[in-house]
Design a protein around this motif. Structure first.
Motif, PDB file in Angstrom:
ATOM      1  N   SER A   1       0.865  -1.180   0.000  1.00 14.11           N
ATOM      2  CA  SER A   1       0.000   0.000   0.000  1.00 14.11           C
ATOM      3  C   SER A   1       0.903   1.232   0.000  1.00 14.11           C
ATOM      4  O   SER A   1       2.054   1.175   0.429  1.00 14.11           O
ATOM      5  CB  SER A   1      -0.908   0.003   1.222  1.00 14.11           C
TER       6      SER A   1
ATOM      7  N   GLY B   1      -3.071   4.298  -2.232  1.00 18.86           N
ATOM      8  CA  GLY B   1      -3.458   3.022  -2.821  1.00 18.86           C
ATOM      9  C   GLY B   1      -3.440   1.961  -1.731  1.00 18.86           C
ATOM     10  O   GLY B   1      -2.402   1.699  -1.125  1.00 18.86           O
TER      11      GLY B   1
ATOM     12  N   HIS C   1      -3.680  -1.787  -0.945  1.00 19.46           N
ATOM     13  CA  HIS C   1      -3.514  -3.052  -1.661  1.00 19.46           C
ATOM     14  C   HIS C   1      -3.946  -4.209  -0.761  1.00 19.46           C
ATOM     15  O   HIS C   1      -3.481  -4.343   0.359  1.00 19.46           O
ATOM     16  CB  HIS C   1      -2.053  -3.227  -2.074  1.00 19.46           C
ATOM     17  N   SER C   2      -4.842  -5.016  -1.294  1.00 13.87           N
ATOM     18  CA  SER C   2      -5.203  -6.267  -0.617  1.00 13.87           C
ATOM     19  C   SER C   2      -4.884  -7.399  -1.578  1.00 13.87           C
ATOM     20  O   SER C   2      -4.429  -7.181  -2.696  1.00 13.87           O
ATOM     21  CB  SER C   2      -6.690  -6.260  -0.241  1.00 13.87           C
ATOM     22  N   ARG C   3      -5.159  -8.588  -1.164  1.00 16.12           N
ATOM     23  CA  ARG C   3      -4.815  -9.751  -1.968  1.00 16.12           C
ATOM     24  C   ARG C   3      -5.584  -9.760  -3.297  1.00 16.12           C
ATOM     25  O   ARG C   3      -5.032 -10.101  -4.339  1.00 16.12           O
ATOM     26  CB  ARG C   3      -5.151 -11.012  -1.161  1.00 16.12           C
ATOM     27  N   GLU C   4      -6.825  -9.353  -3.295  1.00 15.64           N
ATOM     28  CA  GLU C   4      -7.649  -9.431  -4.485  1.00 15.64           C
ATOM     29  C   GLU C   4      -7.680  -8.142  -5.318  1.00 15.64           C
ATOM     30  O   GLU C   4      -7.906  -8.180  -6.520  1.00 15.64           O
ATOM     31  CB  GLU C   4      -9.105  -9.777  -4.110  1.00 15.64           C
ATOM     32  N   GLN C   5      -7.495  -6.989  -4.697  1.00 14.93           N
ATOM     33  CA  GLN C   5      -7.659  -5.733  -5.437  1.00 14.93           C
ATOM     34  C   GLN C   5      -6.911  -4.588  -4.751  1.00 14.93           C
ATOM     35  O   GLN C   5      -6.475  -4.725  -3.617  1.00 14.93           O
ATOM     36  CB  GLN C   5      -9.139  -5.378  -5.558  1.00 14.93           C
ATOM     37  N   THR C   6      -6.823  -3.497  -5.487  1.00 12.19           N
ATOM     38  CA  THR C   6      -6.197  -2.289  -4.944  1.00 12.19           C
ATOM     39  C   THR C   6      -7.175  -1.137  -5.125  1.00 12.19           C
ATOM     40  O   THR C   6      -7.721  -0.932  -6.209  1.00 12.19           O
ATOM     41  CB  THR C   6      -4.877  -1.977  -5.682  1.00 12.19           C
ATOM     42  N   PHE C   7      -7.394  -0.372  -4.074  1.00 12.90           N
ATOM     43  CA  PHE C   7      -8.264   0.794  -4.119  1.00 12.90           C
ATOM     44  C   PHE C   7      -7.373   2.046  -4.102  1.00 12.90           C
ATOM     45  O   PHE C   7      -6.451   2.141  -3.293  1.00 12.90           O
ATOM     46  CB  PHE C   7      -9.198   0.839  -2.905  1.00 12.90           C
TER      47      PHE C   7
END
Length: 171
Positions: free
Chosen positions: A108, A125, A127-133
């Motif tokens: 992140s 940003g 960051h997680s395992r499935e997506q980035t916001f």
């Protein structure tokens, strides 16, 4: 010879003759000096193409005035550019972190892009395992109308502490 200088008027005449003789000698000395100065002036001015020294001095004074005016304009322009330079949005601070402590790495981030007055924006940003916001927030004087996270504040602080080209800190 006794009869020659018996009247006071004779003494006056002799005195005046001596004074006239002294004035003639002084006039000849001054004339000699003037000729010498004239020769020196002609040697000094020969080959320059200048006939009138007064005109040359006046032209130089006018040019000096124009240069002073040009210098003043350049100084004002440099000062205005200095103010514009402070308003640039070129100070960048990047802070990487782990948004989810239980898993992942420092993927992140928060990026602050601000000027010397701390006006600009901050991008974050998550960051997680499935997506980035990704989130963007405007910044004015180091603050935002939206709540800033500690990581975003850290990115703003990093951007504010950047070294300037002249070796000083922007804060």
């Amino acid at each position: 010879m006794e009869n020659f200088i018996q009247h006071p008027i004779d003494w006056v005449t002799i005195g005046l003759a001596v004074i006239v003789l002294l004035l003639i000698i002084r006039t000849m000395l001054l004339s000699s000096r003037l000729k010498k100065l004239s020769r020196n002036y002609e040697q000094f001015m020969s080959g320059t193409g200048v006939d009138d020294l007064d005109r040359v001095i006046i032209e130089m004074k006018e040019r000096l005035g124009q240069q002073e005016q040009g210098h003043r304009i350049l100084k004002e322009t440099v000062e205005a550019m200095g103010l514009l330079l402070k308003q640039k949005r070129g100070n960048i601070g990047i802070h990487r972190y782990n948004a989810f402590a239980e898993r992942g790495n420092d993927l992140s981030f928060s990026i602050a892009v601000i000027n010397d007055y701390e006006d600009g924006m901050v991008l974050s940003g998550l960051h997680s395992r499935e997506q980035t916001f990704v989130y963007a927030k405007p910044v004015k004087a180091g603050q935002s109308e939206y709540p800033l996270t500690p990581e975003e504040k850290q990115a703003i602080a990093l951007a504010s502490q950047q070294e300037q080209p002249d070796g000083r800190s922007s804060r």
